[in-house]
Design a protein around this motif. Structure first.
Motif, short mmCIF file in Angstrom:
data_model
loop_
_atom_site.label_atom_id
_atom_site.label_comp_id
_atom_site.label_asym_id
_atom_site.label_seq_id
_atom_site.Cartn_x
_atom_site.Cartn_y
_atom_site.Cartn_z
N TYR A 30 0.96 -1.26 0.10
CA TYR A 30 0.02 -0.08 0.01
C TYR A 30 0.90 1.25 0.00
O TYR A 30 0.79 2.01 -1.04
CB TYR A 30 -0.80 0.04 1.14
CG TYR A 30 -1.69 1.10 1.35
CD1 TYR A 30 -1.54 2.60 1.77
CD2 TYR A 30 -3.16 1.10 0.61
CE1 TYR A 30 -2.21 3.53 2.01
CE2 TYR A 30 -4.10 2.07 0.64
CZ TYR A 30 -3.69 3.31 1.20
OH TYR A 30 -4.29 4.56 1.13
N TRP A 31 1.72 1.16 0.97
CA TRP A 31 2.59 2.44 1.10
C TRP A 31 3.47 2.62 -0.33
O TRP A 31 3.26 3.86 -0.73
CB TRP A 31 3.57 2.35 2.19
CG TRP A 31 3.07 2.36 3.82
CD1 TRP A 31 2.06 3.18 4.18
CD2 TRP A 31 3.38 1.76 4.77
NE1 TRP A 31 1.60 2.93 5.41
CE2 TRP A 31 2.66 1.98 5.97
CE3 TRP A 31 4.65 0.72 4.96
CZ2 TRP A 31 2.71 1.31 7.12
CZ3 TRP A 31 4.61 0.22 6.31
CH2 TRP A 31 3.76 0.53 7.36
N LYS A 32 3.92 1.45 -0.69
CA LYS A 32 4.79 1.70 -2.08
C LYS A 32 3.94 2.26 -3.27
O LYS A 32 4.54 3.06 -3.73
CB LYS A 32 5.28 0.42 -2.02
CG LYS A 32 6.16 0.26 -3.56
CD LYS A 32 6.59 -1.23 -3.41
CE LYS A 32 7.31 -1.40 -4.95
NZ LYS A 32 7.75 -2.69 -5.15
N PHE A 33 2.83 1.61 -3.35
CA PHE A 33 2.30 2.10 -4.67
C PHE A 33 1.66 3.43 -4.56
O PHE A 33 1.52 4.16 -5.43
CB PHE A 33 1.09 1.14 -4.96
CG PHE A 33 1.52 -0.09 -5.45
CD1 PHE A 33 1.15 -1.16 -4.81
CD2 PHE A 33 2.63 -0.20 -6.24
CE1 PHE A 33 1.74 -2.50 -5.17
CE2 PHE A 33 3.04 -1.56 -6.78
CZ PHE A 33 2.82 -2.72 -6.19
N GLN A 34 1.12 3.62 -3.24
CA GLN A 34 0.49 4.81 -2.90
C GLN A 34 1.49 6.24 -2.99
O GLN A 34 1.15 7.31 -3.50
CB GLN A 34 -0.23 5.09 -1.77
CG GLN A 34 -1.59 4.09 -1.74
CD GLN A 34 -2.55 4.30 -2.62
OE1 GLN A 34 -2.53 3.68 -3.84
NE2 GLN A 34 -3.37 5.52 -2.59
N ALA A 35 2.59 5.80 -2.53
CA ALA A 35 3.56 6.76 -2.43
C ALA A 35 4.14 7.13 -3.84
O ALA A 35 4.16 8.13 -4.21
CB ALA A 35 4.90 6.45 -1.64
N GLU A 36 4.04 6.19 -4.82
CA GLU A 36 4.67 6.38 -5.93
C GLU A 36 3.42 7.38 -6.78
O GLU A 36 3.85 8.15 -7.58
CB GLU A 36 4.79 5.17 -6.82
CG GLU A 36 5.16 4.98 -8.01
CD GLU A 36 6.65 5.94 -8.46
OE1 GLU A 36 7.33 5.87 -7.33
OE2 GLU A 36 6.64 6.47 -9.46
N LYS A 37 2.22 7.13 -6.44
CA LYS A 37 1.07 7.89 -7.18
C LYS A 37 1.04 9.14 -6.72
O LYS A 37 0.88 10.29 -7.45
CB LYS A 37 -0.27 7.09 -6.98
CG LYS A 37 -0.45 6.07 -7.69
CD LYS A 37 -1.53 4.81 -7.14
CE LYS A 37 -3.02 5.36 -6.95
NZ LYS A 37 -3.56 4.27 -6.55
#
Lengths: 330, 504, 90
Positions: B59-66
């Motif tokens: 979650y953190w990885k993908f949301q941070a990227e977005k």
């Protein structure tokens, strides 16, 4: 020769939103944290009383005995809003991945001695349930609390506890060759081992605490402040030759505790400083829950360290000293 | 005997539901006090299928990227004064309606999913709800940040939370979500998770975001696409909830059907504001409300309810009325705001000849017959210097709180009036849909904070319209009145004039 | 009435290998281009295969990376290590 890029000048009518300007001063630029936080929650003219709790509105500051003239006084020094929170955690998680890859490659967990392994199974793995209980509490304060400033970081915290529970679960999966047996047995320990029942009872008692700020104090000063202080700072001797490995694999938790405390300390300090009545309540809650946490940890401390509860009491002293530094009478 | 290595599903189960336990020091019913009173029966929570299996690290990885990508665009937009590249400043009124009416609902959803994330007994839906609570906080915060730049130049955006709690038409979306928040956790999940986030979501998002794309609003369109990827997770939660409830016990069917009927109708009423936006407020229109309804409800909703029929669930009651209304509500709503924008926080305006022709083309059955003549009459008044503003206060529907401007099914020349009596007081409704909702739970709906009644009771700043507008913190002469003659228009024209000068 | 399973993706470089894989692996897929997005519809079922995406991408691809390029979907979700599928069929 310098190149000057000509741009058209667009004069701004205002610097920020009206409610933000009324707080920070007219004509000032606002930060993204301020615009994302200040006065976002509705405060008036609600339409229906909740079916599930008709004594209060769904946003209602009376759900705690503490009284604040302004629930936007206790701000977050980290100035987290969604983007900065996720980016911070994604960065922390990169270290976690490297640490697990390092440990896996060298078999640091699989090669633990029988003694260390037994202590990890008994003393570390059940912490995933303490984190899960903490997740439940932070979710509760988010839904039940008042004002975006205090409640928004609570859902971040809930996510953090779930993340930490998942890190511990991964340690277990390292131990048991990805079969999950260590996690199943950790749950049995959580439910039945006498060493853990004090802690489990305390956590379950927090589940039924109705005052959202008392719950906040219990969670941050007692669970974070005593139980996790004990678990992540005082159990090196229990992990024996695996102490460095455990420290490495739980580094996220250590970093997290320090960062979270910056926020929760400020919130507690601010709420307690508001009035003598608030101070009395918060101090009473802090004394009560810190005391309970120390008592709850006593059998666990003895089981893992054979120390008659010394480590548990030390963790308690750290928490009490911190509470005193925040202006509380403990 | 050695145990087997975990598959993806079992591994995820250990990462989530395996964390939970049956409490023994406190009774489970005390730990979960809210999830039985609605009459929903759950035989086996472990039957819950996790829709997406996102551990927090993912979650953190993908949301941070977005977020990194989104904020890069927001920063570039601000730096390059992207607000000057929209089609026309009339478009900004769409953003005013969105920020004051929709964004606060994202915040409500954040708190509502935190509630579900704690008070549903099953772990699977709790984890999914908590992630949705995080996502909804993302949406309110990124929307505020996106609109922040527009607020520096245009009126009507600066007092969004204050206005949401007070202004007459904003009680429509506010009461909608208050209704969901104050319902029990299962009704909340059906109302928002299923009806709003699955059945109706595209009818909110596609118009606003496509409208942004067509009208040069790069920052909103970027926000929109980025948020929509969260929405796909929300949709899977919504459909899993309804499947799970219907599979758990046959007694759940009539309860769930009632909620589907109620929330389809309440959601449809709120979307009337979006219909108006699509048909009248986009300088470069995308498609008509009628077309959007056909694609996103009739077609997509049709497929959905066909699928759910195996549980005995029927399509929502009054879906046929809503479909018929698709020919009318945008015109009826814009006509209302045209008359009342002296008391609104955004501008309205007379559609130009080209736009009137577009409306004729998109609404061949209704526009020229029922609505064009009204616009011609008001255009004539404008020509004579007597642009029409309605000085009376309006009667509101007790349930949806929209002014009573909707018409009888099958007869667009007759206002639809329905009423019910409850404890010696008569209550008024715009439709059978709203009346049914009231009759089912009258004790709930009689509580509503009805804006017009509140004005008459003296609770809104005073006895005159200027008193009320001041209480709204509405900037008179800037936030309200026709677009033509507004400071927004003057500002826009000056930018265009400067751009011409700079090019010479 | 036909039931279309649907996936909507960004129209950009990151999404291209995924979109191309979907078009290749789902015969009869209906492609609709709109500003900035591409909508893919298929009768009954639509699948994204990891191997197919990796072939076009040139590096290992985790199915969950779909979150970075997916905008919207319609249908029941079935997700595992090797694929991401939406369908109305049972």
């Amino acid at each position: 020769m310098t190149v000057q890029i000509k741009t058209l000048d667009y004069e701004q009518k205002r610097q920020t939103f009206g409610h933000v300007a009324r707080r920070i001063g007219e004509g000032k630029s606002a930060t993204r944290y301020q615009e994302a936080t200040l006065d976002v929650q509705a405060t008036a003219n609600f339409h229906y009383k909740p079916l599930w709790e008709p004594e209060y509105w769904h946003f209602d500051s009376r759900k705690s005995a503490v009284v604040m003239a302004d629930w936007y006084k206790p701000l977050d020094p980290r100035q987290f809003y969604y983007a900065t929170y996720n980016i911070a955690r994604a960065n922390m998680q990169q270290s976690v991945e490297r640490s697990f890859a390092f440990a896996e490659e060298r078999g640091l967990v699989t090669k633990l001695s029988e003694g260390a392994r037994a202590h990890v199974e008994r003393g570390l793995l059940p912490l995933r349930h303490v984190h899960w209980g903490s997740n439940m509490n932070m979710s509760e304060i988010c839904q039940r609390g008042y004002g975006t400033a205090v409640t928004a970081p609570c859902i971040f915290s809930a996510g953090d506890h779930l993340g930490m529970a998942q890190i511990i679960s991964r340690i277990g999966l390292e131990l048991d060759g990805q079969t999950g047996t260590s996690l199943d047995s950790a749950k049995t320990i959580w439910l039945q081992d006498p060493a853990w029942q004090g802690v489990r009872k305390l956590i379950e008692d927090t589940f039924v605490e109705r005052d959202f700020f008392q719950l906040y104090v219990a969670q941050t000063l007692a669970v974070n402040g005593v139980i996790f202080e004990f678990a992540y700072k005082r159990l090196d001797p229990a992990w024996m030759e695996g102490a460095t490995t455990v420290a490495m694999l739980t580094e996220f938790m250590s970093d997290w505790r320090a960062e979270e405390a910056r926020w929760s300390d400020n919130v507690i300090k601010t709420v307690a400083a508001e009035s003598p009545e608030n101070n009395a309540l918060v101090s009473q809650w802090a004394t009560h829950w810190i005391g309970r946490a120390v008592e709850a940890l006593n059998p666990l401390s003895n089981a893992l360290l054979g120390d008659d509860g010394v480590a548990a009491r030390t963790a308690g002293e750290v928490a009490s000293a911190k509470a005193a530094a925040l202006g509380l009478r403990v | 005997m050695t145990a087997k290595k975990l598959g993806l599903k079992q591994r995820y189960a250990h990462m989530t539901r395996g964390l939970d336990w049956e409490t023994s020091y406190q009774p489970m019913d005390k730990v979960f006090p809210y999830d039985t009173f609605e009459g929903i029966k759950i035989k086996d929570w472990s039957q819950w299928e996790d829709p997406f299996r996102l551990t927090m690290d993912a979650y953190w990885k993908f949301q941070a990227e977005k977020e990194r990508k989104l904020y890069a665009v927001l920063d570039a937009f601000a730096q390059n004064n992207g607000q000057t590249n929209i089609s026309d400043a009339r478009y900004v009124n769409v953003l005013k309606l969105f920020l004051t009416g929709v964004s606060p609902l994202e915040y409500q959803a954040h708190r509502g999913f935190a509630f579900a994330g704690r008070h549903l007994r099953g772990v699977g839906p709790r984890v999914a709800s908590q992630q949705q609570s995080l996502d909804e906080l993302r949406h309110i915060q990124t929307q505020v940040h996106t609109m922040s730049h527009y607020n520096k130049f245009f009126d009507g955006l600066g007092e969004f939370p204050h206005m949401h709690d007070r202004v007459w038409y904003l009680s429509v979306p506010k009461s909608f979500f208050d209704d969901a928040r104050t319902a029990g956790p299962f009704e909340y999940m059906i109302a928002i998770g299923f009806a709003f986030e699955y059945v109706l979501t595209n009818l909110l998002f596609v118009p606003f975001m496509s409208g942004a794309a067509y009208n040069g609003d790069m920052s909103t369109v970027t926000f929109g696409f980025s948020a929509q990827s969260d929405e796909s997770r929300h949709m899977t939660l919504g459909i899993e909830v309804i499947k799970f409830l219907l599979e758990q016990h046959p007694d759940n069917l009539p309860i769930v059907q009632g909620w589907v009927d109620k929330w389809f109708w309440r959601g449809h009423r709120v979307l009337g504001l979006v219909a108006m936006m699509m048909d009248y407020m986009l300088p470069k229109p995308v498609m008509s409300w009628k077309e959007a309804w056909e694609i996103y409800f009739t077609e997509a909703g049709g497929a959905l309810f066909q699928d759910l029929a195996r549980y005995g669930l029927k399509p929502p009651k009054y879906a046929d009325i809503a479909t018929e209304e698709a020919e009318h509500i945008s015109h009826q709503n814009w006509a209302t705001f045209y008359q009342y924008c002296h008391a609104a926080g955004f501008h309205t305006w007379m559609p130009d000849a080209k736009h009137l022709d577009w409306l004729s083309e998109k609404y061949p059955n209704t526009f020229d017959k029922y609505y064009r003549p009204r616009w011609e009459m008001w255009a004539q008044a404008e020509k004579e210097g007597k642009r029409f503003y309605n000085g009376a206060l309006v009667q509101l529907c007790q349930v949806c709180q929209i002014p009573m401007v909707y018409t009888e099914p099958g007869d667009p020349t007759t206002i639809c009036f329905r009423e019910s009596k409850f404890k010696d007081t008569r209550y008024h409704f715009c439709s059978d849909g709203c009346k049914d909702i009231f009759d089912n739970e009258p004790e709930k709906y009689v509580q509503a904070w009805m804006p017009v009644s509140q004005i008459y009771q003296g609770n809104c700043g005073g006895a005159t319209i200027p008193d009320v507008l001041a209480w709204y913190k509405l900037n008179v002469g800037a936030d309200n009145m026709d677009y033509v003659g507004s400071p927004d228009e003057a500002l826009w024209n000056s930018w265009k004039a400067d751009a011409v000068k700079a090019a010479e | 009435m036909s039931q279309f399973a649907s996936l909507t993706f960004y129209h950009n470089d990151d999404a291209r290998p995924v979109v191309d894989a979907v078009i290749a692996d789902n015969p009869g897929v209906r492609i609709t281009n709109m500003p900035g997005v591409v909508k893919l519809d298929c009768e009954g079922r639509l699948v994204v295969k990891r191997a197919s995406v990796e072939e076009r991408l040139g590096r290992p691809w985790d199915v969950q990376e779909i979150h970075l390029v997916l905008i919207s979907m319609a249908g029941h979700l079935d997700e595992d290590d090797d694929q991401f599928a939406v369908s109305w069929s049972h």
